[in-house]
Design a protein around this motif. Sequence first.
Motif, mmCIF file in Angstrom:
data_model
loop_
_atom_site.group_PDB
_atom_site.id
_atom_site.type_symbol
_atom_site.label_atom_id
_atom_site.label_comp_id
_atom_site.label_asym_id
_atom_site.label_seq_id
_atom_site.Cartn_x
_atom_site.Cartn_y
_atom_site.Cartn_z
ATOM 1 N N ASN A 278 -4.178 -1.728 -1.611
ATOM 2 C CA ASN A 278 -4.243 -2.530 -0.407
ATOM 3 C C ASN A 278 -4.723 -3.915 -0.802
ATOM 4 O O ASN A 278 -5.899 -4.108 -1.127
ATOM 5 C CB ASN A 278 -5.197 -1.912 0.617
ATOM 6 C CG ASN A 278 -5.247 -2.679 1.911
ATOM 7 O OD1 ASN A 278 -5.024 -3.889 1.943
ATOM 8 N ND2 ASN A 278 -5.556 -1.982 2.984
ATOM 9 N N GLN B 243 0.827 -1.203 0.000
ATOM 10 C CA GLN B 243 0.000 0.000 0.000
ATOM 11 C C GLN B 243 0.860 1.251 0.000
ATOM 12 O O GLN B 243 0.548 2.225 -0.669
ATOM 13 C CB GLN B 243 -0.947 0.003 1.202
ATOM 14 C CG GLN B 243 -1.964 1.108 1.121
ATOM 15 C CD GLN B 243 -3.089 0.935 2.125
ATOM 16 O OE1 GLN B 243 -3.156 -0.052 2.835
ATOM 17 N NE2 GLN B 243 -3.968 1.900 2.163
ATOM 18 N N THR C 294 -7.917 -5.380 1.056
ATOM 19 C CA THR C 294 -9.257 -4.871 0.746
ATOM 20 C C THR C 294 -9.517 -4.816 -0.750
ATOM 21 O O THR C 294 -10.666 -4.723 -1.176
ATOM 22 C CB THR C 294 -9.445 -3.449 1.316
ATOM 23 O OG1 THR C 294 -8.522 -2.569 0.666
ATOM 24 C CG2 THR C 294 -9.251 -3.423 2.819
ATOM 25 N N GLN D 232 -1.543 13.605 -1.586
ATOM 26 C CA GLN D 232 -2.570 14.354 -0.870
ATOM 27 C C GLN D 232 -2.880 15.625 -1.655
ATOM 28 O O GLN D 232 -1.970 16.315 -2.099
ATOM 29 C CB GLN D 232 -2.087 14.721 0.543
ATOM 30 C CG GLN D 232 -1.884 13.513 1.433
ATOM 31 C CD GLN D 232 -3.163 12.723 1.632
ATOM 32 O OE1 GLN D 232 -4.222 13.299 1.852
ATOM 33 N NE2 GLN D 232 -3.082 11.409 1.508
ATOM 34 N N GLY E 280 -0.196 2.248 -3.437
ATOM 35 C CA GLY E 280 -1.524 2.736 -3.120
ATOM 36 C C GLY E 280 -2.569 1.640 -3.128
ATOM 37 O O GLY E 280 -3.720 1.868 -2.800
ATOM 38 N N ILE F 168 -8.618 -2.314 -2.591
ATOM 39 C CA ILE F 168 -8.922 -0.917 -2.884
ATOM 40 C C ILE F 168 -7.632 -0.147 -3.174
ATOM 41 O O ILE F 168 -6.635 -0.312 -2.479
ATOM 42 C CB ILE F 168 -9.677 -0.264 -1.710
ATOM 43 C CG1 ILE F 168 -11.029 -0.962 -1.520
ATOM 44 C CG2 ILE F 168 -9.873 1.234 -1.943
ATOM 45 C CD1 ILE F 168 -11.793 -0.502 -0.306
ATOM 46 N N HIS F 169 -7.674 0.703 -4.207
ATOM 47 C CA HIS F 169 -6.564 1.583 -4.545
ATOM 48 C C HIS F 169 -6.777 2.934 -3.866
ATOM 49 O O HIS F 169 -7.892 3.453 -3.867
ATOM 50 C CB HIS F 169 -6.471 1.810 -6.063
ATOM 51 C CG HIS F 169 -6.069 0.591 -6.808
ATOM 52 N ND1 HIS F 169 -4.767 0.317 -7.122
ATOM 53 C CD2 HIS F 169 -6.802 -0.451 -7.290
ATOM 54 C CE1 HIS F 169 -4.701 -0.826 -7.776
ATOM 55 N NE2 HIS F 169 -5.930 -1.310 -7.894
ATOM 56 N N HIS F 170 -5.734 3.504 -3.314
ATOM 57 C CA HIS F 170 -5.776 4.827 -2.701
ATOM 58 C C HIS F 170 -4.696 5.687 -3.339
ATOM 59 O O HIS F 170 -3.631 5.193 -3.698
ATOM 60 C CB HIS F 170 -5.509 4.744 -1.188
ATOM 61 C CG HIS F 170 -6.523 3.952 -0.452
ATOM 62 N ND1 HIS F 170 -7.715 4.476 -0.035
ATOM 63 C CD2 HIS F 170 -6.531 2.648 -0.077
ATOM 64 C CE1 HIS F 170 -8.417 3.544 0.582
ATOM 65 N NE2 HIS F 170 -7.722 2.422 0.564
ATOM 66 N N SER F 171 -4.954 6.970 -3.448
ATOM 67 C CA SER F 171 -3.964 7.882 -4.003
ATOM 68 C C SER F 171 -2.781 8.001 -3.055
ATOM 69 O O SER F 171 -2.940 8.048 -1.833
ATOM 70 C CB SER F 171 -4.579 9.266 -4.212
ATOM 71 O OG SER F 171 -3.590 10.164 -4.652
#
Length: 190
Positions: A26, A20, A29, A37, A24, A31-34
Amino acid sequence: MPAEELWTSIITEKEADDAQSKSGFNPKTGIHHSLHQLGENLQIPTRHDLDTSSYVLSQFPHPDHAETKVALVDLATNQQVTYAQLHRSIHALASGLYNGLGVRKGDVVFLLSPNSLLYPTICLAVFSIGAILSPTNPANTISEILKQIRDSGAKLDISAPEELHKLVENGVPTLVTTRESMTIHYLSKN
């Protein structure tokens, strides 16, 4: 044990954290996260009544700077569009769609076009009148395109000239764009 549980149970907590932090993603889960910020001035709006077009247009430079600041560049033609030109084009097209062609909130507008300067103009014009955009990939087959038009209930087609042959006799009025002059021509299918 379901495949998803098996897949996620093989990954250790440290591996998940490492993945992650690097990408980015995970893996636990899915799920991709940026990894970046957004600054204060680029936060995603939380107002439920703010539509996409209004938000994008609100981010344009002040009118004093909009005439000289380049918003878009077409690499194929090297044509540039300033924020002021883009703003005028969006409003002119939205007005034509609404007043001239009767496109209303909730109507579906089908878009068949490769990337060009007109693409964001068309999208924002359609969104600004509350219509729904149904874009398709120009690489799609004629049967895929016609099925999408039927399934979406499109009231209007917008097409680049080189893709027009894929809209054979579908019974929906068509606007044809021209890349060079940034104009749109209307073909009625009566």
